[in-house]
Design an enzyme around this catalytic site. Sequence first.
Site: not given
Ligand SMILES: Nc1ncnc2c1ncn2[C@@H]1O[C@H](COP(=O)(O)OP(=O)(O)OP(=O)(O)O)[C@@H](O)[C@H]1O
Ligand SMILES: [Mg+2]
Length: 533
Positions: A287, A290-291, A294, A401, A406, A418
């Site tokens: 779903i 992010g960077n 997944v 952030d 987020n 996040d």
């Molecule tokens: N609890 C959740 N419920 C539904 N979707 C989620 C959830 N957590 C994350 N996602 C999906 O996953 C994506 C990536 O999550 P997240 O931002 O936590 O990852 P990240 O690798 O830390 O990203 P970033 O690049 O912002 O640091 C989010 O943009 C969102 O679409």
């Molecule tokens: Mg994020």
Amino acid sequence: MLRTKTPRLRGGKARPRAAAAASAVKAKPAAAEGSSPSGELSLQLEHVSLISFLSDRCPGAAAAGLTPFEALLEEEEEDGSCAVPVQARPPPPHLPQPQPQPPAPLPQASPMDADEPMEEKDLCILSQDFFCTPDYITPEMPQVANEFDDDKENIPCPKSPEKSSNPRSKRYRTDCSSKGLESTGFSFDQEITPVQFDSLIQDDSEEEKLLQPAFYKRGGYVSQSAVALRCRVMPPPCVKNPYLNTDPCIDDTVYGGRQCNSAGFSPSIGGNGLSRYRTDFHEIEKIGHGNFSVVFKVLNRIDGCLYAVKRSIKQLHNDMERRQAVKEVQAMAALGSHENIVRYFTSWFENEQLYIQMELCDRCLSMNRNQPLKCGDALELLYQICEGLDFIHEHGIAHLDVKPDNIYARNGIYKLGDFGCATLINSSLAIEDGDSRYMPPEMLNDKYEHLDKVDIFSLGAAIYELIRGTPLPESGPHFTSIREGKIALLPGCPMQFQNLIKSMMDPDPVRRPSAKEILRHHVFEKLRKVPAK
Ligand SMILES: Nc1ncnc2c1ncn2[C@@H]1O[C@H](COP(=O)(O)OP(=O)(O)OP(=O)(O)O)[C@@H](O)[C@H]1O
Ligand SMILES: [Mg+2]
């Protein structure tokens, strides 16, 4: 998108890498010692030669042309003087039984040559490892590595009088837990890397000589089940949560002692084919991405509820990376639950990746980037996320952030998620930059006196972006003018609200309102369900 997640270690509080490297170097000589093959094997097996024992008890046996066993039996028949517990405790059935031996010089008590083929004399060896390692107990049972065994800390350790004499060795052996479960690619340097155990290495140097070669057995073989059992009886130390005051009732040894900087990670669980993720969850779909992570929508096999499970993309090979990664879950766990924060359930390492089980949300706000947010919705969003920010700031934590990506929505409730950049407001922890598009000017200048106000700027910028419906710049003149406080008008929004957004994006963090002050703002009078605190 520019994302400058450069760790900034402030005030020398974070542990320098050089120290860890120095400790690792320190560990090497201990591994090199006892490198004589015979001495090494002897030390690790801690032989107790029955024959030498019997020759002490029955000195006339050789002269009489009898094997020690025969002499023993003879004497026992006569007067029982050599009656020893040997008969009461025969070698285990799967080991070759002692054979009658031709008259031969009595074997020496000195250690066996590890490379010699097995001789009859070897058959009388009662090795501590034979009786105490899982090879004997559970020859080929990969299940011993299964960390789901609730009672793994209570598995009785087979008797091991000599090895268990020094309790501090338990802390050392925890390192076997972190990587010892890998089924392939075993490397001594990886398995036993007592980087954080400087003092223990000095204290336990004798024991190190005994323990370390045990992983270097003949032919490079090391029993995975042996490693797994050691891990089970000696779980890794706990990880201190920097966002919480440590409970004084918890003894320091729980965390590995004062000198122990090792984190209690078991990052390799799952490397042997067992997967907690697969065992506990049915994966429905991916779903998000992010960077760094997944994210999957999953169904818990036992409680039947849907969750989001976030998995780090990168394998986290070293302690530093793992410490950085777990800060996210430590922050969420320390906060506890709040309606406007994505709820955290649990986390674990598997195959050197961090898994985080969270509340599943419907969507994140970035998905509607091209559809401007209506002013009424923006007011609601601002209020709810300020509730969440007030909560986390009250706990001394800054998110760092805050941005539409987020912010999540679930059943009409907005939630901040996040916590990968979260840190302590008192800046006693390392600080990572969040997304530059939402970053206030002081962060660009490395000024960290008001980290709670960083979140206020970012939230103001996020709402400004969502109402305008156009992405914020990552750099350039527009980027600079926003950080000088030059904000364009927000069409269709009351001036009160526009002024509030403008004050949140003030270049001076001191002049920005706190989350609590924003919640009291009269623009929210109609929205307020409960009186402001
Ligand atoms: N609890 C959740 N419920 C539904 N979707 C989620 C959830 N957590 C994350 N996602 C999906 O996953 C994506 C990536 O999550 P997240 O931002 O936590 O990852 P990240 O690798 O830390 O990203 P970033 O690049 O912002 O640091 C989010 O943009 C969102 O679409
Ligand atoms: Mg994020």
